[in-house]
Design a protein around this motif. Structure first.
Motif, short mmCIF file in Angstrom:
data_model
loop_
_atom_site.label_atom_id
_atom_site.label_comp_id
_atom_site.label_asym_id
_atom_site.label_seq_id
_atom_site.Cartn_x
_atom_site.Cartn_y
_atom_site.Cartn_z
N UNK A 296 21.13 33.20 -23.02
CA UNK A 296 22.49 32.84 -23.40
C UNK A 296 23.31 32.45 -22.16
N UNK A 297 24.27 31.53 -22.37
CA UNK A 297 25.19 31.16 -21.30
C UNK A 297 26.46 31.99 -21.32
N UNK A 298 26.75 32.69 -22.45
CA UNK A 298 27.97 33.48 -22.54
C UNK A 298 27.82 34.55 -23.62
N UNK A 299 28.63 35.62 -23.49
CA UNK A 299 28.68 36.72 -24.45
C UNK A 299 30.15 37.03 -24.70
N UNK A 300 30.53 37.24 -25.99
CA UNK A 300 31.90 37.60 -26.34
C UNK A 300 31.96 39.06 -26.73
N UNK A 301 33.07 39.71 -26.34
CA UNK A 301 33.31 41.10 -26.74
C UNK A 301 34.65 41.16 -27.46
N UNK A 302 34.63 41.75 -28.69
CA UNK A 302 35.84 41.92 -29.50
C UNK A 302 36.15 43.40 -29.56
N UNK A 303 37.40 43.78 -29.19
CA UNK A 303 37.83 45.17 -29.31
C UNK A 303 38.80 45.26 -30.49
N UNK A 304 38.57 46.19 -31.38
CA UNK A 304 39.43 46.42 -32.54
C UNK A 304 40.16 47.73 -32.34
N UNK A 305 41.49 47.70 -32.52
CA UNK A 305 42.34 48.87 -32.31
C UNK A 305 42.87 49.31 -33.67
#
Length: 743
Positions: A296-305
């Motif tokens: 992969x060229x990129x990874x996304x991280x989603x934080x849920x509050x």
């Protein structure tokens, strides 16, 4: 060449009022990975998410409020609304983020033309009351004030030129703001008074700011009352700005903040890792490990509050250099005269690549790890190396190789007099090499006239015979490679011009005849006569000058290469003297004094010759006659003569006969108007031979005796006259004699 990726730390939020006590807190999310963001070939990827969420967020059932520094958001926002519409609620406007107000969460709102934000969507498109003079202080339980923010509420008329009601969103989630501005709006009934006010809603913190640029007072309408503050949905709780709760007031550059101050809001976080291109979930939790090979060229991280007033989600992306071979190489150039050899040294990491593909940029390729290539032509080439080492991703590197050791002969030639590559005979010719390369060459010059060759980067030569010559430059580099350049140079004949003229000392207006001699190769020529007159390409001209002076006559020759040349001679032009002896005059010889004759123009310095032979400027004469003066100019060429008639005066001419026969000739004896001059008195008596007085006259201008006595013609014979005359010079004289009467 290995692609270099960098770790991107995506900071969520913005600074709203500078780093001060009035700044709004923001949440951030940061991903920690390998230094530089690059994974070595065949390595796993380990990532950690770090979240920073503001503490101290409170529920919105209770608020604190107070003044803050005036620092408004933009007054004109991208979304106009309620254009020129009075006393009305807008249609539903979507909020960019969930907003908590008095314990409830809202995703939409309304905007009123009288300065409010409302969250009761049932009022969309309905009227907005303005007649509040009798309502008293808030809270006031009605649909106009319930569940609203008043910034303030007062009766405005948004129909004047330049009036706008706009809304817009600033910042980045989860630190955005919703801005509503009422800008440059007239007060109802007081249209010359202009109002500008603004409401700002903050994401995450649910803070409310009211900014007032100018709030005027229209006391004659609706008692001038205005409301600034917030009120809950049931009309039971209101937080109002002191002194601005249904009263008359004004404000300029004023700001007020309403901050939730209920119980603290507990929060919890959860993390989801995804492929940003496909959305596929890669893992959960604060850390993520991807085994080799990483593709992969990129990874996304989603934080849920979760927790508190409303849930929030925000994300960031980590860029990766995933598992690629680091292709690289060096090279060594070995030059030749016709062909050049390049030896390539493969420095790819890892060194155990499965295969290599070389593209040498001249349509030739190789799969050798360390190839040697011969270039048939000099030039600039882009060499590409592709290195592959599964399971890592293959890598490509390109380098530009300049195969350039050009030996190129070139030179310039110029004369020492003019910057031309052709010269005049006898002029020094300079030659300068412009060959490349500059520092490793020897030079040999052949000037094409049989003279010995010379060396050096520069040289010079003087030709002894006119003509066209070919100069040859031979250069040699350190490899023994040679190149030749030639250049033709024209050697022009030397200039020549001469002339003779018919005279060099002349008078004004006299012609001078010129005869010229010019070189046969002259290109053009011209005459300059020194008086502003020129002639071009005219042989043997004639010229005259209309003013006296000394003139320089030039004959100028123009040649193909040699510079223009000229020869000159002097011409002296003198003016004719002006001689004026005055009008004719008269003299009484022996009676009047002598007369002085002179040139009335008084030249004085010229050469004079008188008719008397004298050479002085003036002469004295005492006798009547014709006199002349000749004057000669200073150059001795120009002569002018003037004459004067000096007539006789103070005389009496007495004839010795007359013939009174009526033929009109000599009919009277002694007519005074003809035979005298200067008389002042006159008496004449005529006597016959017997002594008898037969005629008497005393008029100075009479005709004289007509030959009669008492009207009878007298006989032919001799008669006696006695004349007494007096002249203008007071001289008296008596004349006696005989006169013969003839028929």
């Amino acid at each position: 060449m290995r692609k270099l990726f960098t770790l991107v730390a995506f900071i969520i939020g913005s600074v709203l009022l500078s780093q001060s006590a009035f700044a709004q807190p923001c949440a951030t999310l940061q991903i920690i990975g390998p230094p530089g963001g690059t994974i070595p070939c065949d390595s796993a990827l380990n990532l950690t998410a770090l979240v920073n969420f503001p503490t101290g967020l409170s529920n919105t059932d209770v608020y604190t409020h107070g003044p803050i520094p005036f620092a408004p958001q933009p007054w004109v926002n991208p979304n106009p609304i309620l254009v020129a519409i009075d006393d009305i609620w807008s249609q539903v406007v979507p909020l960019p983020f969930p907003f908590c107000f008095f314990g409830n969460t809202y995703n939409d709102m309304l905007i009123s033309s009288n300065g409010q934000i409302g969250f009761d969507l049932s009022q969309a498109g309905m009227g907005n009351a303005w007649a509040t003079a009798g309502w008293g202080p808030a809270p006031v339980n009605n649909v106009t004030f319930n569940n609203t923010i008043m910034s303030p509420h007062h009766d405005m008329l948004p129909t004047n030129a330049g009036a706008t009601i706009t809304w817009g969103v600033t910042g980045v989630a989860p630190c955005r703001t919703m801005v509503v501005s009422w800008t440059t709006i007239s007060m109802f009934s007081c249209t010359s008074q202009i109002d500008s006010q603004q409401i700002v809603l903050y994401e995450l913190t649910n803070v409310i700011d009211i900014n007032i640029k100018n709030k005027p007072l229209c006391a004659g309408w609706n008692s001038g009352v205005a409301y600034e503050g917030i009120q809950n949905a049931t009309g039971t709780v209101a937080y109002m700005t002191p002194g601005r709760n249904g009263t008359q007031w004004t404000a300029i550059d004023d700001a007020y903040r309403f901050t939730p101050s209920g119980a603290p809001t507990p929060v919890a976080y959860s993390f989801t890792w995804t492929n940003p291109l496909t959305g596929a979930i890669l893992g959960t939790g604060p850390t993520l490990t991807l085994p080799a090979p990483v593709t992969l060229d990129s990874v996304a991280c989603v934080v849920s509050v979760t927790g508190g007033c409303a849930p929030y989600s925000f994300a960031t992306t980590y860029q990766i250099g995933v598992g690629k071979v680091n292709a690289n190489f060096t090279y060594e150039k070995r030059y030749g005269c016709e062909e050049d050899t390049v030896i390539f040294n493969n420095t790819t990491n890892p060194q155990t690549a499965t295969y290599y593909v070389w593209d040498f940029g001249d349509f030739n390729t190789s799969t050798d790890p360390n190839p040697t290539h011969i270039y048939a032509n000099q030039g600039t080439y882009t060499v590409r190396l592709i290195a592959d080492h599964p399971p890592c991703l293959k890598d490509t590197i390109e380098q530009v190789i300049v195969i350039s050791h050009p030996i190129s002969a070139d030179f310039s030639a110029a004369g020492s007099v003019t910057a031309k590559d052709s010269i005049c005979l006898g002029e020094l010719l300079n030659v300068t090499s412009a060959s490349t390369p500059v520092s490793i060459l020897t030079h040999e010059w052949d000037f094409g006239d049989g003279s010995p060759t010379t060396s050096g980067q520069t040289s010079n030569h003087t030709y002894t015979v006119p003509g066209t010559y070919t100069i040859t430059l031979i250069i040699t580099d350190t490899l023994g490679c040679k190149d030749t350049a030639t250049h033709d140079v024209f050697v022009d004949n030397p200039p020549f011009e001469a002339f003779i003229m018919s005279d060099s000392v002349i008078c004004v207006g006299e012609p001078v005849f010129f005869k010229d001699t010019l070189a046969p190769y002259v290109q053009s020529f011209s005459w300059d006569f020194g008086d502003g007159k020129r002639l071009d390409d005219v042989h043997n001209p004639t010229h005259s000058w209309d003013k006296q002076g000394n003139y320089t006559v030039w004959l100028i020759g123009n040649y193909l290469i040699c510079p223009s040349d000229s020869v000159s001679k002097q011409v002296n032009v003198d003016a004719y003297p002006i001689v004026n002896l005055g009008p004719d005059t008269m003299i009484c010889p022996g009676v009047t004094s002598a007369i002085l004759l002179a040139n009335l123009n008084n030249t004085g310095s010229l050469s004079n010759v008188w008719s008397t032979g004298e050479t002085s400027n003036a002469i004295s004469i005492s006798q009547p006659g014709y006199y002349w003066l000749q004057e000669t100019s200073n150059n001795g060429e120009c002569k002018t003569i003037d004459s004067i008639w000096v007539k006789r005066d103070c005389y009496l001419s007495i004839p010795n006969s007359f013939s009174p026969n009526g033929d009109g000739r000599n009919d009277y004896f002694l007519p005074r108007e003809i035979l005298s001059s200067g008389l002042t008195s006159f008496t004449m008596n005529i006597y016959n031979r017997w002594g008898e007085n037969i005629f008497t006259a005393n008029s100075i201008d009479g005709r004289g005796w007509d030959g009669k006595y008492n009207g009878v013609d007298q006989n032919v014979g001799v008669y006696v006259y006695v004349i007494d005359a007096k002249f203008i010079n007071n001289v008296s004289k008596q004349y006696t004699g005989n006169v013969t009467l003839l028929k």
